[in-house]
Design an enzyme around this catalytic site. Structure first.
Site, PDB file in Angstrom:
ATOM      1  N   GLU A  78       0.883  -1.171   0.000  1.00 20.39           N
ATOM      2  CA  GLU A  78       0.000   0.000   0.000  1.00 20.39           C
ATOM      3  C   GLU A  78       0.911   1.208   0.000  1.00 20.39           C
ATOM      4  O   GLU A  78       1.697   1.396   0.936  1.00 20.39           O
ATOM      5  CB  GLU A  78      -0.885   0.026   1.250  1.00 20.39           C
ATOM      6  CG  GLU A  78      -2.029  -0.962   1.221  1.00 20.39           C
ATOM      7  CD  GLU A  78      -2.965  -0.774   0.046  1.00 20.39           C
ATOM      8  OE1 GLU A  78      -3.001   0.333  -0.535  1.00 20.39           O
ATOM      9  OE2 GLU A  78      -3.642  -1.749  -0.312  1.00 20.39           O
ATOM     10  N   CYS A  85      -2.513   8.460   3.093  1.00 20.67           N
ATOM     11  CA  CYS A  85      -2.400   8.111   1.678  1.00 20.67           C
ATOM     12  C   CYS A  85      -3.758   8.233   1.003  1.00 20.67           C
ATOM     13  O   CYS A  85      -3.839   8.277  -0.217  1.00 20.67           O
ATOM     14  CB  CYS A  85      -1.807   6.722   1.494  1.00 20.67           C
ATOM     15  SG  CYS A  85      -2.737   5.449   2.301  1.00 20.67           S
TER      16      CYS A  85
HETATM   17  C1  UN1 Z   1      -8.040   6.069   6.214  1.00 17.69           C
HETATM   18  O1  UN1 Z   1      -8.098   6.972   5.396  1.00 17.69           O
HETATM   19  O2  UN1 Z   1      -8.938   5.898   7.052  1.00 17.69           O
HETATM   20  O3  UN1 Z   1      -1.480   5.151   5.050  1.00 17.69           O
HETATM   21  C2  UN1 Z   1      -6.956   5.086   6.257  1.00 17.69           C
HETATM   22  C3  UN1 Z   1      -2.631   5.537   4.858  1.00 17.69           C
HETATM   23  C4  UN1 Z   1      -3.669   4.490   4.589  1.00 17.69           C
HETATM   24  C5  UN1 Z   1      -4.703   4.430   5.619  1.00 17.69           C
HETATM   25  C6  UN1 Z   1      -5.782   5.421   5.411  1.00 17.69           C
HETATM   26  N1  UN1 Z   1      -3.044   3.201   4.437  1.00 17.69           N
HETATM   27  O4  UN1 Z   1      -2.905   6.708   4.921  1.00 17.69           O
END
Ligand code: UN1
Length: 477
Positions: free
Chosen positions: A246, A280
């Site tokens: 991710e 993200c």
């Molecule tokens: C969210 O928006 O609730 O690293 C989670 C990040 C993502 C998680 C976002 N993997 O921002």
């Protein structure tokens, strides 16, 4: 100051470490956390390998009980752990407590999933043969987590890994080891057998690299930067192991002429600036059709005027500090780039000082941006967003999809036709209608497309895809 140690083969170990600094008050040391060596990582991997045969065959009630107990303790300590999270990462206290509750809910969810493990029995195409399809644990999993969700992301990787019978070597981001240490301590006391979950804190260049170099890991699940994700991928291909990535986002939020202005502004402000834009799933491209453009910019700027940037644990703070000096420099460099590229600075852009020394940056909004500018193409990971003006829905959709990323895509509209079309045609793993692009549920799949993600989805029952391997067994009756 006592040192928070690594957990290797069920023993707390480590005498040297690094300070965890509060980005809201750089004079405050949140704690001292051990730094693992390459040998520690090797020991952790060996311990996880040794623990695998027993844990992979452990009873589902044992897994259920440990996960449930962990979830209950996290929930009971939500205020304390939330405050720790706010102090180490800089998220506001309400956001941090919310994230802690979410971590507890994830453990509770996977405690339930442990009791629902199931396979399929199907007839063979040949007579007198039965076929069983089952999921087995993958093996020793390497978990590498980022600094921006110090408790939720570790939870959403550790809980399914354990639920499905895997053992773990876990490396949290070195900027925020506190919540991760707390989760590991909780699971250890909840009764996890030794070696099932090993904690190795420290630098990516030492600890992370030693994990990537290991031929023993059966899988690595990673959330973090595109650059590191690529290294996880390359090393995984070399070692023939499964991997799940991710990474970044450059998420669009489309605002159409027919949008409810209040809904659009709330969603945009939340997407772009809450959690200091360090998600993200944050939206940094606000793609606005021309009929509503000026009203939207005026209303959003008015909203930004009401947001307080301050110490994360202070009541009334809406936006906490940037996580550290390095990220702050990235943010301010991009603000300069935006100006040089010809975008108009409509709000913010300045560092601010508060009662405590910290990395405080105003929420920053550019207008008159184009989708070709670097500020529209590269992930900044800070409280910086730009408005891109477009003619109509068709141009908005094309602009939203014109990006190397594809995590989350939002639209503000009252048109059922456009909302329906957007849900189908947005090139993203997640689509949000009249909602912020960030802030997702814990029980449904999470993940993206294109440069944002690789491999099976995380969260919910879809998590089984990564953390298990499928077996098909044939039996002659
Ligand atoms: C969210 O928006 O609730 O690293 C989670 C990040 C993502 C998680 C976002 N993997 O921002």
């Amino acid at each position: 100051m006592t040192i928070h140690q690594n957990l290797i083969a069920g023993e707390w170990t480590g005498t040297t470490g690094a300070e965890n600094i509060n980005p809201s008050d750089t004079n405050e040391v949140v704690g001292l956390y051990a730094s693992a060596s390459v040998q520690d990582v090797a020991d952790a991997i060996a311990a996880a390998k040794a623990a695998f045969p027993a844990w992979s065959r452990s009873g589902i009630l044992e897994r259920h009980a440990i996960l449930k107990k962990a979830g209950e303790e996290i929930l009971a300590r939500k205020d304390e752990l939330g405050a720790l999270l706010a102090r180490e990462e800089g998220k506001t206290l309400p956001e941090a407590i919310g994230e802690t509750i979410r971590a507890a809910q994830i453990f509770e969810f996977f405690a339930g999933e442990a009791l629902r493990l199931a396979g399929e029995v199907v007839p063979s195409v040949r007579p007198n043969i039965g076929v069983e399809i089952t999921r087995e644990p993958l093996g020793v999993i390497g978990i590498i987590t980022p600094w921006n969700f110090p408790i939720a992301i570790p939870a959403w990787k550790i809980a399914p890994a354990l639920c499905y019978g895997n053992t773990i070597v876990f490396k949290p981001a070195d900027l925020v080891p506190g919540c991760s240490w707390a989760i590991v301590d909780i699971l250890h006391r909840a009764g996890l057998p030794k070696g099932v979950l090993n904690l190795v804190m420290g630098k990516g260049s030492v600890v992370g690299q030693a994990m990537l170099d290991s031929p023993v890991l059966s899988g690595i699940t990673f959330t973090g930067s595109v650059g590191t994700g690529k290294r996880v991928a390359l090393s995984s291909v070399e070692h023939g192991r499964k991997y799940q990535l991710e990474m970044g986002g450059k998420n669009p939020m489309v605002v159409l002429d027919d949008a409810d202005l209040t809904v659009a502004v709330e969603a945009a402000a939340n997407s772009a600036f809450f959690s200091t834009g360090q998600r993200c799933t944050a939206s940094s491209r606000l793609i606005v059709t021309e009929g509503i453009h000026d009203r939207f910019v005026a209303a959003l700027t008015e909203k930004l005027n009401t947001l307080n940037v301050d110490n994360a644990i202070k009541a009334g703070t809406h936006i906490g500090p940037v996580v550290d000096a390095k990220q702050l420099k990235t943010d301010t460099d991009y603000i300069e780039i935006g100006k040089q590229e010809g975008a108009k600075l409509a709000f913010g852009g300045e560092l601010v000082s508060r009662d405590t020394p910290g990395f405080y940056l105003q929420p920053t909004l550019f207008t008159e941006a184009t989708n070709q500018m670097r500020i529209s193409r590269e992930e900044i990971f800070g409280p910086v967003a730009s408005v891109i003006r477009v003619k109509d829905y068709e141009e908005a959709l094309a602009t939203a999809n014109d990006t190397p990323f594809g995590l989350s895509s939002g639209i503000a509209t009252t048109s059922l036709k456009h909302a329906t079309h957007f849900k189908r045609n947005a090139e993203a793993g997640m689509v949000m209608v009249n909602l912020p692009t960030a802030g997702v549920d814990f029980h449904v799949p999470f993940g993206g497309r294109k440069g944002s993600s690789f491999g099976p989805r995380e969260q919910g029952k879809y998590a089984a895809e990564f953390f298990t391997t499928v077996k098909t067994a044939y039996t002659l009756a």
